[in-house]
Enzyme design. Structure first.
Site, PDB file in Angstrom:
ATOM      1  N   SER A 104       0.846  -1.191   0.000  1.00  0.00           N
ATOM      2  CA  SER A 104       0.000   0.000   0.000  1.00  0.00           C
ATOM      3  C   SER A 104       0.888   1.250   0.000  1.00  0.00           C
ATOM      4  CB  SER A 104      -0.968  -0.036   1.177  1.00  0.00           C
ATOM      5  OG  SER A 104      -1.976   0.948   1.060  1.00  0.00           O
ATOM      6  N   ASP A 121      -9.983  -4.908  -5.086  1.00  0.00           N
ATOM      7  CA  ASP A 121      -9.508  -4.078  -3.978  1.00  0.00           C
ATOM      8  C   ASP A 121     -10.413  -2.856  -3.835  1.00  0.00           C
ATOM      9  OD1 ASP A 121      -7.993  -2.065  -2.504  1.00  0.00           O
ATOM     10  OD2 ASP A 121      -6.230  -3.316  -2.817  1.00  0.00           O
ATOM     11  N   HIS A 149      -8.279  -5.249   0.372  1.00  0.00           N
ATOM     12  CA  HIS A 149      -7.010  -4.528   0.479  1.00  0.00           C
ATOM     13  C   HIS A 149      -6.151  -4.975   1.657  1.00  0.00           C
ATOM     14  CE1 HIS A 149      -4.229  -1.256  -0.338  1.00  0.00           C
ATOM     15  NE2 HIS A 149      -4.286  -0.923   0.947  1.00  0.00           N
TER      16      HIS A 149
END
Length: 460
Positions: free
Chosen positions: A198, A341, A373
């Site tokens: 991320s 996601d 996610h």
């Protein structure tokens, strides 16, 4: 105990902060202060060091050998500054034994200093809601593999979330500092890998792109970028007004710190209510911030609306600057992304990977149909550790491909990897030593993740 005259030297001391009280926040801690003549130090030079005690969620003391290094690095304009990396060894590790180094870029995803891993990892830290505290078990997985780990504060002490290039500079200089730090027992020939997810995946992408030019002496054998955002500008627009609008807000707050012209623009366009909320982000950890900003729409707070703001030349320049993928990393990459996601759009990461492939980069891209996610970061850990083990073992790379699988968890080795990580997490909950496990390194089956996988645009 700063170093100015000798850029290769460092001073070390133990931090004796009482475990019953919180450690000082970075802005209050003299350890983070730069030396007077920082510009005379080479990038990566260690200014000072200290031994620290880590804890799971700030409470359960961990038996992991840990130090913090303050080192010289630079911002996106090449202005010298300092940053901190937390460097780790397995408990009881022999520092004379050869081992590789992993630079783990946390998903800091905040501007509050309490979210920096150098604070959030420490025993007594009051950082509930900080994402790096969730990632400590993944780092323990790297330690159990026998690797040394560097965890840089890649946003810098100023929390400049989202800025271009400088997360890469800080990660690479953190690697330099770790290699020079004698207690780790590493050296200039130590193989290195990058790992992040991320916001940490975005920082990893910057480090991978900049390494060949900025730190060509480092032997970086591979990089793992999980859900690396791909197009921060598109993500900003998509998150606005949704459940994850807090990410867009804190991203904006971080960019204001790195780009003063954006700060001036927003103060002229945003209303007092939204500016107050952004000011609150200065001291709020990520998860409470997401709750506070959920469904908040900039169109309700911005003169001319979001579309008018995006048309401003100042913002156009910044959004073009912060998009990764225009430089070709010199090392092979593994990229993971959820097809559905809910935070990062798979199309943005697809395009990011396509830019790398067009530039000749070796990319193994795994698209997971079932994971959302946050879970993918943990579900993908066994595959990531296997792939990094193969890179450190100099094993053959699987062919370039973009592979869509039902789940990266669907393989025998992935299941055994999850069991190991579960046992490791249990050890952490009970404060048991995180030691190097006995190494058994059969060839990786990262290319056999699912009995039902499909290849999307196989790459050659």
């Amino acid at each position: 105990m700063s170093v100015a005259a000798d850029p290769t030297a460092f001073a070390t001391h133990a931090d004796h902060t009482p475990s019953a009280t919180a450690p000082l926040l970075p802005e209050e801690d003299p350890f983070y202060l730069p030396p007077a003549m920082i510009g005379q130090l080479r990038p990566g030079a260690v200014v000072r060091a200290r031994e620290v005690e880590l804890a799971l969620f700030g409470r359960v003391a961990q038996k992991i050998s840990a130090w913090q290094l303050l080192y010289r690095t630079c911002d996106l304009d090449d202005t010298p500054e300092v940053a901190v990396t937390t460097v780790l060894l397995p408990w009881g590790a022999d520092p004379t034994a050869a081992r590789p180094l992993v630079s783990f870029q946390c998903a800091i995803d905040a501007v509050a200093s309490k979210c920096l891993p150098s604070y959030a990892f420490r025993r007594g830290a009051r950082a509930a809601g900080a994402i790096p505290q969730l990632e400590l078990p993944l780092i323990a997985g790297a330690l159990a593999s026998g690797w040394a780990v560097s965890v840089p504060d890649h946003e810098g002490t100023g929390g400049q979330f989202g800025a271009a290039r400088e997360p890469g500079y800080r990660a690479l200089d953190g690697i330099r500092a770790a290699l020079a730090f004698e207690p780790l027992g590493l050296g200039t020939s130590t193989p290195v890998a990058l790992w992040g997810y991320s916001g940490g995946g975005l920082a990893t992408a910057w480090a991978a792109e900049l390494a060949g030019e900025y730190a060509p002496e480092l032997d970086i054998v591979g990089a793992v970028a999980g859900s690396p955002v791909g197009d921060p500008a598109a993500a900003f627009v998509r998150m606005n007004g949704g459940l994850f609008a807090g990410f867009a807000a804190v991203f904006t707050a971080g960019l204001c710190r790195a780009y003063p012209e954006l700060d001036r623009l927003l103060r002229s366009r945003l209303d007092a209510d939204y500016l107050r909320l952004m000011a609150a982000a200065e001291s709020t950890t990520t998860f409470p911030l997401l709750y506070r900003f959920a469904r908040r729409n900039l169109d309700d707070h911005c003169t001319g609306g979001l579309a008018g703001l995006l048309d401003a030349p100042e913002l156009q320049r910044i959004l073009a600057d912060i998009r990764p993928g225009d430089r070709a990393p010199a090392m092979p990459l593994l990229v993971l992304q959820g097809v559905y996601d809910e935070v990062i759009a798979v199309a943005d990461v697809d395009a990011h990977v396509d830019r790398y492939v067009a530039a000749g980069v070796h990319v193994r891209y795994l698209r997971d149909r079932l994971s959302t996610h946050l879970p993918l970061q943990f579900i993908g850990a066994p595959v990531i550790i296997d792939w990094l083990s193969d890179r450190f073992g100099n094993r053959a790379l699987a062919p370039n491909a973009v592979e869509t699988v039902w789940s990266v968890a669907f393989s025998k080795r992935a299941v055994s990897g999850h069991l190991r990580l579960a046992l490791l997490s249990a050890r952490m909950l009970f404060g048991l030593p995180i030691r190097q496990r006995r190494q058994v390194n059969p060839p990786s089956d990262v290319h056999r993740l699912s009995l039902r996988s499909t290849l999307r645009n196989p790459l050659s």
